[in-house]
Scaffold this motif. Sequence first.
Motif, PDB file in Angstrom:
ATOM      1  N   ASP A 266      24.602  64.058 -43.410  1.00  0.00           N
ATOM      2  CA  ASP A 266      24.939  64.992 -42.335  1.00  0.00           C
ATOM      3  C   ASP A 266      24.604  64.385 -40.972  1.00  0.00           C
ATOM      4  OD1 ASP A 266      25.735  66.833 -44.268  1.00  0.00           O
ATOM      5  OD2 ASP A 266      23.806  67.875 -44.267  1.00  0.00           O
ATOM      6  N   LEU A 267      23.463  63.724 -40.865  1.00  0.00           N
ATOM      7  CA  LEU A 267      23.089  63.048 -39.614  1.00  0.00           C
ATOM      8  C   LEU A 267      24.152  62.018 -39.247  1.00  0.00           C
ATOM      9  CD1 LEU A 267      19.575  61.580 -38.768  1.00  0.00           C
ATOM     10  CD2 LEU A 267      21.655  60.297 -38.335  1.00  0.00           C
ATOM     11  N   TRP A 268      24.562  61.217 -40.214  1.00  0.00           N
ATOM     12  CA  TRP A 268      25.570  60.181 -39.947  1.00  0.00           C
ATOM     13  C   TRP A 268      26.891  60.802 -39.535  1.00  0.00           C
ATOM     14  CZ3 TRP A 268      24.622  56.224 -44.487  1.00  0.00           C
ATOM     15  CH2 TRP A 268      23.386  55.594 -44.292  1.00  0.00           C
ATOM     16  N   ALA A 269      27.254  61.953 -40.131  1.00  0.00           N
ATOM     17  CA  ALA A 269      28.497  62.632 -39.758  1.00  0.00           C
ATOM     18  C   ALA A 269      28.433  63.067 -38.293  1.00  0.00           C
ATOM     19  CB  ALA A 269      28.742  63.837 -40.664  1.00  0.00           C
ATOM     20  N   LEU A 270      27.309  63.616 -37.863  1.00  0.00           N
ATOM     21  CA  LEU A 270      27.146  64.023 -36.465  1.00  0.00           C
ATOM     22  C   LEU A 270      27.187  62.809 -35.538  1.00  0.00           C
ATOM     23  CD1 LEU A 270      24.478  66.791 -36.957  1.00  0.00           C
ATOM     24  CD2 LEU A 270      26.717  67.118 -35.899  1.00  0.00           C
ATOM     25  N   GLU A 271      26.588  61.721 -35.946  1.00  0.00           N
ATOM     26  CA  GLU A 271      26.609  60.503 -35.131  1.00  0.00           C
ATOM     27  C   GLU A 271      28.021  59.952 -34.994  1.00  0.00           C
ATOM     28  OE1 GLU A 271      23.978  58.438 -33.332  1.00  0.00           O
ATOM     29  OE2 GLU A 271      23.721  60.609 -33.271  1.00  0.00           O
ATOM     30  N   ARG A 272      28.823  60.045 -36.070  1.00  0.00           N
ATOM     31  CA  ARG A 272      30.217  59.585 -35.985  1.00  0.00           C
ATOM     32  C   ARG A 272      30.987  60.366 -34.929  1.00  0.00           C
ATOM     33  NH1 ARG A 272      30.230  59.849 -41.663  1.00  0.00           N
ATOM     34  NH2 ARG A 272      31.538  61.706 -41.563  1.00  0.00           N
ATOM     35  N   ALA A 273      30.671  61.661 -34.782  1.00  0.00           N
ATOM     36  CA  ALA A 273      31.357  62.480 -33.783  1.00  0.00           C
ATOM     37  C   ALA A 273      31.023  62.018 -32.371  1.00  0.00           C
ATOM     38  CB  ALA A 273      30.994  63.957 -33.963  1.00  0.00           C
ATOM     39  N   GLY A 274      29.845  61.428 -32.181  1.00  0.00           N
ATOM     40  CA  GLY A 274      29.469  60.844 -30.894  1.00  0.00           C
ATOM     41  C   GLY A 274      29.216  61.842 -29.780  1.00  0.00           C
ATOM     42  N   VAL A 275      28.943  63.099 -30.093  1.00  0.00           N
ATOM     43  CA  VAL A 275      28.754  64.099 -29.043  1.00  0.00           C
ATOM     44  C   VAL A 275      27.304  64.530 -28.872  1.00  0.00           C
ATOM     45  CG1 VAL A 275      31.096  65.005 -29.162  1.00  0.00           C
ATOM     46  CG2 VAL A 275      29.324  65.991 -30.623  1.00  0.00           C
ATOM     47  N   PHE A 276      26.447  64.262 -29.832  1.00  0.00           N
ATOM     48  CA  PHE A 276      25.054  64.686 -29.745  1.00  0.00           C
ATOM     49  C   PHE A 276      24.200  63.520 -29.254  1.00  0.00           C
ATOM     50  CE2 PHE A 276      20.840  65.388 -31.777  1.00  0.00           C
ATOM     51  CZ  PHE A 276      20.474  66.480 -31.001  1.00  0.00           C
TER      52      PHE A 276
ATOM     53  N   LEU B  24      29.422  71.629 -32.500  1.00  0.00           N
ATOM     54  CA  LEU B  24      28.168  71.318 -31.818  1.00  0.00           C
ATOM     55  C   LEU B  24      28.208  71.785 -30.368  1.00  0.00           C
ATOM     56  CD1 LEU B  24      25.406  69.991 -32.175  1.00  0.00           C
ATOM     57  CD2 LEU B  24      26.428  67.845 -31.463  1.00  0.00           C
ATOM     58  N   ASN B  25      29.310  71.579 -29.691  1.00  0.00           N
ATOM     59  CA  ASN B  25      29.413  71.981 -28.283  1.00  0.00           C
ATOM     60  C   ASN B  25      29.443  73.489 -28.113  1.00  0.00           C
ATOM     61  OD1 ASN B  25      29.345  69.391 -27.225  1.00  0.00           O
ATOM     62  ND2 ASN B  25      31.544  69.119 -27.473  1.00  0.00           N
TER      63      ASN B  25
END
Length: 197
Positions: free
Chosen positions: A90-100, A191-192
């Motif tokens: 899940d962390l890697w998925a959020l990092e792929r999005a590049g918004v956090f 996330l936004n």
Amino acid sequence: MRDDGDIDALIAMMARLPGLGPRSARRAVLHMIRKRGALLGPLSEVMTRVARDARECLNCGNVGTQDICDICRDNRRNIGVICVVETVADLWALERAGVFKGRYHVLGGTLSALDAVGPEELRIPKLSARVESEEITEVILALNATVDGQTTAHYIADQLEARVTLTSLAKGVPIGGELDYLDEGTIGAALNARKPV
């Protein structure tokens, strides 16, 4: 008579990986054998290094090759915001999005009475300690929209309320959905559009 013991063992090991069955594993192994100079040797070397060096970050639970992961050591990150996730995937998925641009906290799963998983089996006490010892202003609960995920989110909210601002991902994440299977656009929008818990 041929001796395919090691090749068969490699196929069997590959078939145990998520997303690969016996057929896909056979195709992958045959491809690696055909490209052994470019793939099999280097893959073997990298896997040996990862087996030797991989470890959990002592701070957040991410996976890396040092005691403190690259994200936790990155001074450009917002140290006041922690995004709580169930797994490293899940962390890697959020990092792929590049918004956090904050930091993370990996729980290592969710609360589950059926599986006898309580707060002590997860990294919930460590999260509480981080909120106390670090300058945390917001905790984002980015847990999967499953029954166990939502139960865990409510438990954490009860533990941390009045100590920090709590938000969760917007419900653009489908019920029953898991972060690792979502595209970057959906993750970014959720996330936004986070809201108070």
